[in-house]
Motif scaffolding. Sequence first.
Motif, mmCIF file in Angstrom:
data_model
loop_
_atom_site.group_PDB
_atom_site.id
_atom_site.type_symbol
_atom_site.label_atom_id
_atom_site.label_comp_id
_atom_site.label_asym_id
_atom_site.label_seq_id
_atom_site.Cartn_x
_atom_site.Cartn_y
_atom_site.Cartn_z
ATOM 1 N N UNK A 122 79.433 55.289 -41.021
ATOM 2 C CA UNK A 122 78.214 55.867 -40.452
ATOM 3 C C UNK A 122 78.171 57.383 -40.678
ATOM 4 N N UNK A 123 79.330 58.050 -40.543
ATOM 5 C CA UNK A 123 79.408 59.490 -40.779
ATOM 6 C C UNK A 123 79.044 59.830 -42.214
ATOM 7 N N UNK A 124 79.493 59.026 -43.142
ATOM 8 C CA UNK A 124 79.196 59.285 -44.559
ATOM 9 C C UNK A 124 77.697 59.152 -44.820
ATOM 10 N N UNK A 125 77.078 58.143 -44.278
ATOM 11 C CA UNK A 125 75.638 57.958 -44.465
ATOM 12 C C UNK A 125 74.853 59.119 -43.848
ATOM 13 N N UNK A 126 75.240 59.526 -42.663
ATOM 14 C CA UNK A 126 74.542 60.628 -41.983
ATOM 15 C C UNK A 126 74.655 61.930 -42.795
ATOM 16 N N UNK A 127 75.882 62.220 -43.284
ATOM 17 C CA UNK A 127 76.069 63.449 -44.069
ATOM 18 C C UNK A 127 75.271 63.397 -45.369
ATOM 19 N N UNK A 151 78.210 66.374 -28.621
ATOM 20 C CA UNK A 151 78.479 65.357 -27.589
ATOM 21 C C UNK A 151 77.769 64.039 -27.885
ATOM 22 N N UNK A 152 77.165 63.953 -29.055
ATOM 23 C CA UNK A 152 76.470 62.715 -29.428
ATOM 24 C C UNK A 152 77.462 61.552 -29.492
ATOM 25 N N UNK A 153 76.963 60.371 -29.200
ATOM 26 C CA UNK A 153 77.835 59.181 -29.140
ATOM 27 C C UNK A 153 78.517 58.885 -30.473
ATOM 28 N N UNK A 154 77.773 59.052 -31.562
ATOM 29 C CA UNK A 154 78.341 58.720 -32.871
ATOM 30 C C UNK A 154 79.478 59.678 -33.243
ATOM 31 N N UNK A 155 79.384 60.956 -32.785
ATOM 32 C CA UNK A 155 80.451 61.920 -33.064
ATOM 33 C C UNK A 155 81.714 61.568 -32.285
ATOM 34 N N UNK A 206 83.647 68.540 -47.830
ATOM 35 C CA UNK A 206 84.946 68.788 -48.473
ATOM 36 C C UNK A 206 86.101 68.330 -47.591
ATOM 37 N N UNK A 207 86.044 68.652 -46.303
ATOM 38 C CA UNK A 207 87.103 68.251 -45.366
ATOM 39 C C UNK A 207 87.179 66.732 -45.240
ATOM 40 N N UNK A 208 86.032 66.073 -45.207
ATOM 41 C CA UNK A 208 86.016 64.603 -45.098
ATOM 42 C C UNK A 208 86.619 63.961 -46.344
ATOM 43 N N UNK A 209 86.278 64.501 -47.493
ATOM 44 C CA UNK A 209 86.817 63.960 -48.749
ATOM 45 C C UNK A 209 88.337 64.104 -48.806
ATOM 46 N N UNK A 210 88.849 65.263 -48.385
ATOM 47 C CA UNK A 210 90.294 65.480 -48.374
ATOM 48 C C UNK A 210 90.994 64.543 -47.399
ATOM 49 N N UNK A 211 90.380 64.378 -46.233
ATOM 50 C CA UNK A 211 91.011 63.522 -45.217
ATOM 51 C C UNK A 211 91.075 62.065 -45.671
ATOM 52 N N UNK A 212 89.993 61.547 -46.215
ATOM 53 C CA UNK A 212 89.980 60.156 -46.674
ATOM 54 C C UNK A 212 90.968 59.939 -47.830
ATOM 55 N N UNK A 213 91.145 60.973 -48.656
ATOM 56 C CA UNK A 213 92.107 60.867 -49.753
ATOM 57 C C UNK A 213 93.544 60.824 -49.231
ATOM 58 N N UNK A 214 93.833 61.654 -48.229
ATOM 59 C CA UNK A 214 95.175 61.693 -47.657
ATOM 60 C C UNK A 214 95.528 60.386 -46.924
ATOM 61 N N UNK A 215 94.562 59.815 -46.255
ATOM 62 C CA UNK A 215 94.817 58.601 -45.466
ATOM 63 C C UNK A 215 94.761 57.325 -46.303
ATOM 64 N N UNK A 216 94.265 57.427 -47.520
ATOM 65 C CA UNK A 216 94.140 56.231 -48.359
ATOM 66 C C UNK A 216 92.882 55.442 -48.077
ATOM 67 N N UNK A 217 91.896 56.088 -47.458
ATOM 68 C CA UNK A 217 90.646 55.403 -47.098
ATOM 69 C C UNK A 217 89.566 55.491 -48.168
ATOM 70 N N UNK A 218 89.844 56.194 -49.232
ATOM 71 C CA UNK A 218 88.815 56.414 -50.259
ATOM 72 C C UNK A 218 88.266 55.100 -50.791
ATOM 73 N N UNK A 219 89.152 54.166 -51.047
ATOM 74 C CA UNK A 219 88.704 52.880 -51.582
ATOM 75 C C UNK A 219 88.144 51.951 -50.532
ATOM 76 N N UNK A 220 88.260 52.307 -49.266
ATOM 77 C CA UNK A 220 87.795 51.474 -48.162
ATOM 78 C C UNK A 220 86.378 51.833 -47.702
ATOM 79 N N UNK A 221 85.901 52.994 -48.119
ATOM 80 C CA UNK A 221 84.605 53.497 -47.669
ATOM 81 C C UNK A 221 83.665 53.697 -48.855
ATOM 82 N N UNK A 222 82.386 53.481 -48.639
ATOM 83 C CA UNK A 222 81.383 53.636 -49.694
ATOM 84 C C UNK A 222 80.701 55.010 -49.588
ATOM 85 N N UNK A 223 80.284 55.488 -50.743
ATOM 86 C CA UNK A 223 79.521 56.738 -50.756
ATOM 87 C C UNK A 223 80.363 57.987 -50.970
#
Length: 224
Positions: A122-127, A151-155, A206-223
């Motif tokens: 959801x964060x990726x789509x919003x960004x 303070x939004x619920x999605x955050x 940029x921060x989101x891309x780095x984090x997903x790469x470090x955690x190994x989530x790049x292939x698990x998320x679309x966009x």
Amino acid sequence: MAATSFISTANTSFQSLPSSSSSKHNVRRPCSVSVTLCKATSDSQESSPVLTKRNLAISLTTTLSLFSLSVASKGVLEAKAAILEADDDLELLEKVKKDRKKRLEQQEVIVSSEKERASLQSLIYKLSKVGQAIDNDDLKTASTVLGPSTNADWIKKVQAAFDKLSSTSEEEKEVTELNSSLASLIASVIANDIKSSKLAFVSSATALEKWTSLTGLTGQLKGL
């Protein structure tokens, strides 16, 4: 007259003959010198081979000793180097095993975290929508997508996903950067500051891309 002439001739002849002492001296000197030279030559010939052999023996002994020390020292150094290399290999092998085990454990957590992955998706789509809006100078649409505050619920859901899936200090560092960038993005959009919004958006992406790469989530998320 004749007698006088004879005496004169005899004296002259006598004077021309070598004296007995002179003759004796001339005969003995060569013998003395000859004996001395012969003795010196004889001593030199007798002593020279003995000294040469002794010097040669000493030289060979010294050379062999130095060679033995050199070989021994080289052997010790090679042995130490082999031990250190073996230790390094063992440490590297242990590190590889630990890293592999950690990655497998993290993948298991990711696979079992459907709710967290949905929040991140959801964060990726919003960004993506916010980026398009900012590119069109449409901060009103960007504000609608992001909400009025952090303070939004999605955050909150996104933050919970970060906390669960971050396992290293480097990953946590990127999460901190991402949270800060998202807060700046929301504030800039609400303030209708297009320049600051663009900078905050780039930092967040940029921060989101780095984090997903470090955690190994790049292939698990679309966009991404």
